[in-house]
Structure formats: structure tokens, C-alpha cells
Design an enzyme around this catalytic site. Structure first.
Site, short mmCIF file in Angstrom:
data_model
loop_
_atom_site.label_atom_id
_atom_site.label_comp_id
_atom_site.label_asym_id
_atom_site.label_seq_id
_atom_site.Cartn_x
_atom_site.Cartn_y
_atom_site.Cartn_z
NE ARG A 1 -2.65 -1.51 -0.87
CZ ARG A 1 -2.64 -2.52 -1.25
NH1 ARG A 1 -2.43 -3.86 -0.50
NH2 ARG A 1 -2.31 -2.93 -2.52
CD GLN B 1 -14.35 6.95 7.39
OE1 GLN B 1 -14.72 5.64 7.84
NE2 GLN B 1 -15.10 7.44 6.59
CB VAL C 1 -4.07 4.92 5.71
CG1 VAL C 1 -4.82 4.44 6.98
CG2 VAL C 1 -4.19 3.77 4.71
CG HIS D 1 -9.72 4.94 10.19
ND1 HIS D 1 -10.66 4.38 9.36
CD2 HIS D 1 -10.43 5.06 11.57
CE1 HIS D 1 -11.66 4.59 10.01
NE2 HIS D 1 -11.49 4.97 11.24
N GLY E 1 -17.63 9.53 -0.14
CA GLY E 1 -16.65 8.38 -0.44
C GLY E 1 -16.63 7.41 0.74
CB THR E 2 -17.25 7.01 4.00
OG1 THR E 2 -17.09 6.08 5.27
CG2 THR E 2 -18.02 8.37 4.35
N1 APR Z 1 -16.63 8.78 -5.54
C1 APR Z 1 -17.08 8.69 -4.56
N2 APR Z 1 -17.61 7.70 -3.66
C2 APR Z 1 -17.19 6.18 -4.21
C3 APR Z 1 -16.57 6.32 -5.44
C4 APR Z 1 -16.20 7.44 -6.18
N3 APR Z 1 -15.53 7.53 -7.40
N4 APR Z 1 -16.31 4.86 -5.81
C5 APR Z 1 -16.90 4.22 -4.51
N5 APR Z 1 -17.39 4.94 -3.66
C6 APR Z 1 -18.10 4.70 -2.49
C7 APR Z 1 -18.75 3.65 -2.46
O1 APR Z 1 -19.91 3.49 -2.96
C8 APR Z 1 -18.78 3.38 -0.74
O2 APR Z 1 -19.87 3.83 -0.33
O3 APR Z 1 -17.04 4.77 -1.54
C9 APR Z 1 -17.43 4.03 -0.37
C10 APR Z 1 -16.42 3.18 0.21
O4 APR Z 1 -16.86 2.58 1.42
P1 APR Z 1 -15.89 1.50 2.03
O5 APR Z 1 -15.24 0.64 0.92
O6 APR Z 1 -16.36 0.84 3.01
O7 APR Z 1 -14.51 2.47 2.77
P2 APR Z 1 -14.75 3.44 3.99
O8 APR Z 1 -16.08 3.83 4.30
O9 APR Z 1 -13.69 4.41 3.94
O10 APR Z 1 -14.26 2.13 5.17
C11 APR Z 1 -14.12 2.82 6.24
O11 APR Z 1 -13.04 0.64 7.07
O12 APR Z 1 -11.82 -0.90 6.74
C12 APR Z 1 -11.94 0.07 7.51
O13 APR Z 1 -10.39 1.24 8.26
C13 APR Z 1 -10.76 1.12 7.02
O14 APR Z 1 -11.17 3.48 6.71
C14 APR Z 1 -11.52 2.19 6.38
C15 APR Z 1 -13.09 2.02 6.86
#
Ligand code: APR
Length: 232
Positions: free
Chosen positions: A59, A89, A91, A107, A172-173
Site C-alpha cells: 500500500r 478515514q 491512510v 485511521h 466516499g464512505t
Molecule cells: N466517488 C465517491 N465515492 C465512491 C466512489 C467514487 N468514485 N467509488 C466508490 N465510492 C464509495 C462506495 O460507494 C462506498 O460507499 O465509497 C464508499 C467506500 O466505502 P468503504 O469501502 O466501506 O470505505 P470506508 O467507508 O472508507 O471504510 C471505512 O473501514 O476497513 C476500514 O479502516 C478502514 O477506513 C476504513 C474504514
């Protein structure tokens, strides 16, 4: 000079998706081919530290081949008009590289490592981390990452920032990981909330969000322009 409005931007993996970094939950539970709990939990670290180090080494290396995208740049641009604090969130270092000067990493950070014996010993690190790399007190160094099973030490600070937000933007979360997912509950009742995510309509977070079901790189530059015109 008049008071600058305070914008808090909460970001997750999705903001870096268009830069080529995979999200966690979009690929069927696997993260870069791994079970998340194997590479991103404290149990995983104790079970197989070499695998975990190797995973984060990849990474960290990947940061050399990716760049900030228009969403990161739009957020950095807002600083010319607002007081902006990014609570991420993620890294990766793409917010910083886009020019954001106030970034809180809930995180942890790929470019830092810390002592596994003394959490206060944190070092900048841009190369591979290996078994046998020790802190000044002789403990094995580990990635400076908040893993599943660990607490999020920055959360009280993040809560107090969110409580003061005049505008709150979530990008994007999936809002599936606590406690970051709970930050939205601390927003003042009259603070507008923007939610940018292609799956915005599935993310049941709050009744009063302005949802933008679009990619961050498309929506953020537009939202930034609107904010600058209407609120700066
Ligand atoms: N633009 C905006 N959002 C997007 C895009 C994009 N181009 N592509 C995907 N997404 C969205 C997805 O639809 C999803 O809702 O980004 C989100 C990613 O969600 P997760 O994969 O769950 O990531 P995140 O919410 O950051 O995870 C939180 O989980 O594993 C742990 O510590 C890790 O920080 C991380 C935490």
C-alpha cells in the site's frame, strides 16, 4: 476580515477510488485480494505479522504511482474561501498532496510507523517495514494504522470539530465503520450536510442530507463552486 465559515469534510476510501486505490467494501469483501480481518485487525497482526507488513508495504509503495484527483483538489481549493478541516478515514496522503493543509487521519497514515511497545513513539517512514525494524526502545515497529479491534484515539477531537461545522461534507464512505460513522450525529441542526457517493441513496445515514449519487471527481468540483458562490 469577516468570519470564515468552517467546513468539515469527512472522507473515506471512495474519494481515492478515481485515483486508482481500491475501496474496502466494493469488491465482495476482499481488499486487494485479502480478507480484511487478516490484514487490518490486531488479531491478524499477532497471527501473521509478516503478511500484514507485506500488505502495508504494498500500500505504501502504491502511493508512488497514484495522484490526487479532482475531488481532492476541489477540497483543497475551498481553503481559499473557507476554514476547511478534512477528517479522513484514509491512510493515503492524497489530500495533503492536493494541497489540503489541515488533515486529520482518523485511521492512521501509511507514511508513519510506530512502536508496538510504546504508542507514543511514531516515526515518518517511506520505505518497506520489516520484522526486525525496531523503535529506539527496542520494540518491533508496526504500521501507524488503526486496525479493527483498536480504539480510534482521534475521535473526541473529530467530534468537537464536527460540532462546530457550518457546512459538513461527506465523501466516499459507506458509513459502516464505527465510530467514524457516528460523527454525522454531532452536526448542528442548521448545518447543511452534503453526501457524495455513487451509492448515496443506499447509505441510510441521516434524514436531512443533500445526496449526490455521483463520483467524487465529478460532484466535488461542482459542489465547491456552489459553496463558493453561495456561502463564502
Ligand atoms: N466517488 C465517491 N465515492 C465512491 C466512489 C467514487 N468514485 N467509488 C466508490 N465510492 C464509495 C462506495 O460507494 C462506498 O460507499 O465509497 C464508499 C467506500 O466505502 P468503504 O469501502 O466501506 O470505505 P470506508 O467507508 O472508507 O471504510 C471505512 O473501514 O476497513 C476500514 O479502516 C478502514 O477506513 C476504513 C474504514
Amino acid at each position: 476580515m469577516h468570519h470564515r465559515k468552517k467546513i468539515i469534510v469527512l472522507t473515506g476510501a471512495g474519494i481515492s477510488a478515481e485515483s486508482g486505490i481500491n475501496t474496502f467494501r466494493d469488491a465482495g469483501g476482499l481488499w486487494e485480494g485479502h480478507d480484511v480481518m487478516e490484514v487490518a485487525s490486531i488479531e491478524g497482526w499477532h497471527k501473521n505479522p509478516e503478511l500484514v507488513l507485506d500488505f502495508y508495504n504494498q500500500r505504501r509503495k502504491q502511493l508512488q504511482y497514484v495522484s490526487p484527483n479532482p475531488a481532492h483538489f476541489a477540497i483543497a481549493h475551498l481553503e481559499k474561501f473557507f476554514e476547511v478541516i478534512v477528517v479522513t478515514q484514509n491512510v493515503d496522503n492524497l489530500h495533503e498532496r492536493a494541497g489540503s493543509s489541515n488533515v486529520m487521519h482518523l485511521h492512521g497514515e501509511l507514511l508513519k510507523v510506530r512502536s508496538s511497545g510504546n504508542p507514543n513513539l511514531i516515526y515518518d517512514w517511506d520505505e518497506d517495514l520489516c520484522l526486525g525494524d525496531f523503535c529506539d526502545e527496542g520494540h518491533q515497529l508496526r504500521p501507524h494504522i488503526v486496525w479493527f479491534g483498536e480504539s480510534v484515539p482521534m475521535i473526541p477531537q473529530a467530534i468537537s470539530l464536527v460540532q462546530k461545522a457550518d457546512i459538513f461534507i461527506i465523501v466516499g464512505t459507506s458509513l459502516q465503520v464505527y465510530p467514524a460513522s457516528g460523527l454525522i450525529d454531532y452536526v448542528k441542526p442548521d448545518t447543511p450536510i452534503y453526501l457524495v457517493d455513487p451509492k448515496a441513496n443506499e447509505i441510510k445515514s441521516h434524514h436531512r442530507v443533500h445526496a449526490f449519487a455521483e463520483k467524487a471527481g465529478i460532484a466535488l468540483p461542482e459542489i465547491a463552486n456552489q459553496l463558493i458562490q453561495n456561502h463564502a
